[in-house]
Design a protein around this motif. Sequence first.
Motif, short mmCIF file in Angstrom:
data_model
loop_
_atom_site.label_atom_id
_atom_site.label_comp_id
_atom_site.label_asym_id
_atom_site.label_seq_id
_atom_site.Cartn_x
_atom_site.Cartn_y
_atom_site.Cartn_z
N ASN A 227 0.82 -1.21 0.00
CA ASN A 227 0.00 0.00 0.00
C ASN A 227 0.85 1.26 0.00
O ASN A 227 0.49 2.26 -0.62
CB ASN A 227 -0.94 0.01 1.21
N ASP B 270 -3.11 2.78 -1.64
CA ASP B 270 -3.98 2.00 -0.76
C ASP B 270 -4.84 1.02 -1.57
O ASP B 270 -5.79 1.44 -2.23
CB ASP B 270 -4.85 2.97 0.04
N THR B 271 -4.50 -0.25 -1.51
CA THR B 271 -5.19 -1.24 -2.34
C THR B 271 -5.65 -2.44 -1.52
O THR B 271 -6.77 -2.92 -1.68
CB THR B 271 -4.22 -1.77 -3.44
#
Length: 333
Positions: A172, A177-178
């Motif tokens: 991330n 941000d995944t």
Amino acid sequence: MNKKRSLTGDRPTGKLHIGHYFGSLKSRVKMQEDENLERFVMIADVQALTDNFNNPQKVRDNVYEVLMDYLSVGIDPNKTTIFLQSMIPEIAELTVFYSNLVTIARLQRNPTVKTEIAQKKEIFGESVTYGFLGYPVSQAADITAFGGELVPVGEDQLPLIEQCREIVRKFNSIYGDTLKEPEAVLSSNKRIKGLDGNEKMGKSLGNAIYLSDTDDQIHKKVMGALTDPGRIKKESKGNPNICMVAYYHNLFSKNEVKTVCEECKAGKRGCVDCKKQLITNIIKELTPIREKRKYYEERPEELKKILMEGTIKAQEEAKKTMEKVKKAMKIDY
Ligand code: TRP
């Protein structure tokens, strides 16, 4: 519509025993009552191959044994997605991407991996394989492929979840941000000792009772269980704290265990009778499980259908994650 995902799994390297039953299976069944959870349980055959690469038949056979164990204790495919790891290629793909985010030194420091390598000298000799050393990376892929937020596991798995969290944070921070950072949920039941008093229960130790054991096998195993070695005659006062029969009465004979221990301490109960009582109670608890297991043993097509339906559902989830990951990593061509 804000359901949390839980993901957990087992390596299919043998049938499941009462240690698994008290340690994780019962809590997985209980979790099915939680309306706010979406549950995934993985049969981790690819991970099983990391230390059984030379024995693929064993892994294949045990995929169905573990599935039957799951179903027979009450893991319900309508409430829990049961799926097969090797049919989710995204896990292998994620493993490759994540491997850039982990150092060799960090893997070598993972306490669980370290212990396992030491135990598996006969497979790995002095130099462990790349695949085994890296299985924490693949386990991070197992969890994140499905957006797993809660990971119900035993204590030995904590270092693996910690390593997954580190990978997620690193991913991330580099790619944006995944991924979701998972959290371990320690099952409240601690590890169950073997019939011989060994801290660990397992096939190689010959100290386990399997969910699929026959009356005869249960009888033989309990008769050979460790009792207070100082107790020679029925009249001698026993110490239930060092007796595995008392230990198992505590699990299988909730209503009787108090009397069992009192009578043992007072020298009013023989070990043979005490064992017979335990055998009766174990059989009573396992009979409905074995009956359900028998139902599935006779219906391999039904088993396959359950596993494939769960796997298709899991595949859809992993595809969604992969799209996000590839986009974040700028490889979404
Ligand atoms: N490593 C786990 C074990 O040996 C099995 C496993 C594989 C697992 N993938 C997982 C557990 C993902 C939790 C989450 O028991």
